[in-house]
Design a protein around this motif. Structure first.
Motif, PDB file in Angstrom:
ATOM      1  N   UNK A  66      24.566 -79.262 -24.064  1.00  0.00           N
ATOM      2  CA  UNK A  66      26.127 -80.029 -24.087  1.00  0.00           C
ATOM      3  C   UNK A  66      25.657 -81.032 -23.155  1.00  0.00           C
ATOM      4  N   UNK A  67      26.435 -82.262 -23.307  1.00  0.00           N
ATOM      5  CA  UNK A  67      26.264 -83.505 -22.379  1.00  0.00           C
ATOM      6  C   UNK A  67      24.833 -84.062 -22.492  1.00  0.00           C
ATOM      7  N   UNK A  68      23.851 -83.807 -23.240  1.00  0.00           N
ATOM      8  CA  UNK A  68      22.592 -84.325 -23.423  1.00  0.00           C
ATOM      9  C   UNK A  68      22.426 -85.116 -24.730  1.00  0.00           C
ATOM     10  N   UNK A  69      21.431 -85.755 -24.668  1.00  0.00           N
ATOM     11  CA  UNK A  69      20.897 -86.597 -25.866  1.00  0.00           C
ATOM     12  C   UNK A  69      19.543 -86.140 -26.050  1.00  0.00           C
ATOM     13  N   UNK A  70      19.124 -85.703 -27.293  1.00  0.00           N
ATOM     14  CA  UNK A  70      17.632 -85.263 -27.675  1.00  0.00           C
ATOM     15  C   UNK A  70      17.007 -86.513 -28.333  1.00  0.00           C
ATOM     16  N   UNK A  71      15.935 -86.866 -27.887  1.00  0.00           N
ATOM     17  CA  UNK A  71      15.242 -88.033 -28.711  1.00  0.00           C
ATOM     18  C   UNK A  71      13.426 -87.696 -28.686  1.00  0.00           C
ATOM     19  N   UNK A  72      12.968 -88.326 -29.573  1.00  0.00           N
ATOM     20  CA  UNK A  72      11.454 -88.175 -29.371  1.00  0.00           C
ATOM     21  C   UNK A  72      11.111 -88.558 -28.084  1.00  0.00           C
ATOM     22  N   UNK A  73      10.043 -87.932 -27.751  1.00  0.00           N
ATOM     23  CA  UNK A  73       9.176 -88.249 -26.466  1.00  0.00           C
ATOM     24  C   UNK A  73       8.847 -89.940 -26.457  1.00  0.00           C
ATOM     25  N   UNK A  74       9.046 -90.350 -25.307  1.00  0.00           N
ATOM     26  CA  UNK A  74       8.468 -91.843 -24.948  1.00  0.00           C
ATOM     27  C   UNK A  74       7.129 -92.006 -25.331  1.00  0.00           C
ATOM     28  N   UNK A  75       6.652 -93.211 -25.704  1.00  0.00           N
ATOM     29  CA  UNK A  75       5.073 -93.362 -26.170  1.00  0.00           C
ATOM     30  C   UNK A  75       4.862 -94.634 -25.247  1.00  0.00           C
ATOM     31  N   UNK A  76       3.836 -94.556 -24.405  1.00  0.00           N
ATOM     32  CA  UNK A  76       3.532 -95.640 -23.501  1.00  0.00           C
ATOM     33  C   UNK A  76       2.051 -96.333 -24.236  1.00  0.00           C
ATOM     34  N   UNK A  77       2.405 -97.491 -24.447  1.00  0.00           N
ATOM     35  CA  UNK A  77       1.008 -97.808 -25.322  1.00  0.00           C
ATOM     36  C   UNK A  77       0.207 -98.869 -24.453  1.00  0.00           C
ATOM     37  N   UNK A  78       0.453 -99.010 -23.027  1.00  0.00           N
ATOM     38  CA  UNK A  78      -0.624 -99.790 -22.350  1.00  0.00           C
ATOM     39  C   UNK A  78      -0.423 -99.525 -21.024  1.00  0.00           C
ATOM     40  N   UNK A  79      -1.409 -99.487 -20.020  1.00  0.00           N
ATOM     41  CA  UNK A  79      -1.222 -99.095 -18.851  1.00  0.00           C
ATOM     42  C   UNK A  79      -2.825 -99.466 -18.150  1.00  0.00           C
ATOM     43  N   UNK A  80      -2.881 -99.362 -16.726  1.00  0.00           N
ATOM     44  CA  UNK A  80      -4.069 -99.304 -16.061  1.00  0.00           C
ATOM     45  C   UNK A  80      -3.661 -98.397 -14.885  1.00  0.00           C
TER      46      UNK A  80
END
Length: 467
Positions: A66-80
């Protein structure tokens, strides 16, 4: 009506999440105002409106969302990741000047530094809803130790799914490149190091926690031979390919002066366009460049905060999406995006693109969420496993708390997530296992990571100052 799958075994442990809003980010952008997600083992068994199916066996945990949103996990495509220990430096530089200022420091990194930096980078992202992270590591000083292993180990400790783009540089200042001579590898050494990383760590199986990609750094730090041979190696080994492309006007000028063509044409001439390729930034793309990416299925890692930090420009993301180019989001290195968080990039991608030619119609909240989830999964070649909440996909999902002060008066939950303040993460699952609970990491201690990273940052600064 809920979609569900028949479990392989009644003994499979289940987590049931109910009473939450759900944005599945599937092909139809299916959403539920109040729904459920059932996780069986490491996969999604059921997702739909209303309460979970009755009679489920072996439910080890039941969560009221209750009071939440479920989404797919975030995917980071570029980092150093290594840049975590050089944040806040050269804050008023463009890309080329920034690189020249920082390469001498980066060339002094070693295995303990990289491990501490990777832990810090991964921890910050995971706490903000990232379940799959990609890192482009291209600095391998001689005698620095096992830098690839340090990153793979850090990802396992934090619990995040990981794509390591094993980078390389072989064009130094003496060859007309930007890095100092002592900061690069030989062409042969770079190719051997990439092949070794693939053979040791790449796991192509469904649900794999580690992928390796071949990733020469950028046109101004790599030879044409390394690009061509790197592409041949990647395709022989069946791994993806990653590099920087079309980030600045200076890069465009560099490519025309050195190769007689722009970055996209140069990449295509060396075998670096295709469905197995994704490139970071792609800010300065003309219509022909975008058409080439769409025609070949080449992906883009859009890094809005870093592009703004380095005054690189505004990428033509709406035009890329319209043409059918795969686009995901990237944090980029934290020496050019000091926050180190991907969930803030949802908002920044939307806002910065609205400063461009398309103005208020550039991106919607739901398009921004898709960039950060399914778009990223597609760019990394994992859209059949992650990036949307669908039956049979891996249980990489996030439960965002939206009934607190920062979000409770924003009626639409997706708008609240994207337009609002950074939302707290009540629960983040990777492979069905919690990596975040109540906005805190479950597998590692944040304070310890912070102390270790600070100590290594100070050691690097001393080492660099000593020359």
């Amino acid at each position: 009506m809920a979609a569900s799958a028949t479990p392989d075994s009644a003994s499979t442990q289940r987590i049931v999440i109910e009473n939450c809003a759900i944005a599945t980010v599937d092909a139809d952008d299916t959403e539920y105002a109040t729904g459920h997600v059932v996780v069986a083992g490491n996969t999604i068994e059921s997702v739909g409106a209303g309460p979970a199916p009755t009679g489920l066996a072996n439910v080890v945990r039941r969560i009221d969302g209750t009071g939440h949103l479920a989404t797919p996990g975030l995917v980071n495509t570029h980092h150093h990741f290594y840049q975590w220990i050089t944040r806040g430096l050269a804050t008023d530089h463009n890309l080329f000047n920034w690189l020249v200022a920082l390469y001498p420091t980066w060339a002094r990194i070693d295995e303990p530094m990289v491990h501490a930096a990777a832990q810090g980078s991964l921890a910050m992202m995971a706490r903000g809803g990232v379940t799959t992270a990609s890192d482009h590591h291209y600095v391998f000083p001689r005698g620095a130790g096992d830098l690839v292993g340090a990153e793979v180990r850090a990802a396992a400790e934090v619990g995040v799914r990981f794509t390591l783009a094993r980078g390389s540089m072989d064009r130094s200042e003496k060859d007309g490149g930007l890095p100092p001579d002592f900061a690069v590898e030989t062409t042969e050494g770079a190719l051997l190091g990439t092949e070794e990383a693939i053979d040791r760590y790449h796991d192509a199986s469904f649900g794999s926690m580690v992928h390796i990609a071949a990733a020469p750094c950028s046109p101004f730090s790599i030879s044409t031979e390394l690009l061509r041979e790197g592409a041949a190696l990647a395709r022989r080994k069946g791994v993806r390919m990653h590099t920087h492309g079309s980030e600045t006007v200076e890069e465009e000028k560099f490519c025309h002066e050195l190769f007689g063509m722009g970055p996209t044409d140069y990449f295509e001439s060396t075998g670096w366009l295709g469905e197995d390729v994704w490139m970071a930034h792609c800010v300065h793309m003309n219509d022909s460049d975008i058409e080439a990416f769409a025609r070949t299925g080449t992906g883009v890692a859009h890094c809005p905060s870093s592009n703004a930090r380095l005054a690189a420009g505004i990428a033509r993301v709406p035009d890329m999406l319209k043409a059918g180019v795969p686009v995901g989001l990237g944090v980029d290195g934290t020496a050019s995006n000091e926050s180190g968080e991907l969930h803030t990039e949802l908002r920044n991608a939307l806002l910065i693109n609205r400063l461009g030619a398309h103005r208020e119609s550039a991106l919607t909240a739901r398009q921004a969420l898709r960039l950060g989830t399914y778009g990223g999964a597609r760019v990394l070649g994992r859209a059949d496993e992650i990036g949307s909440l669908e039956v049979g996909k891996l249980a990489d999902l996030v439960l965002w708390k939206l009934d607190g002060l920062g979000h409770s008066t924003i009626a639409d939950p997706v708008t609240a997530l994207v337009f609002g303040a950074a939302a707290p993460v009540t629960l983040s699952l990777v492979n069905g296992r919690p990596v975040v609970e109540g906005n805190h990491l479950t597998r590692v201690d944040e304070d310890t990571i912070a102390r270790n990273a600070r100590a290594e940052a100070q050691r690097l600064a001393r080492t660099a100052a000593a020359g």
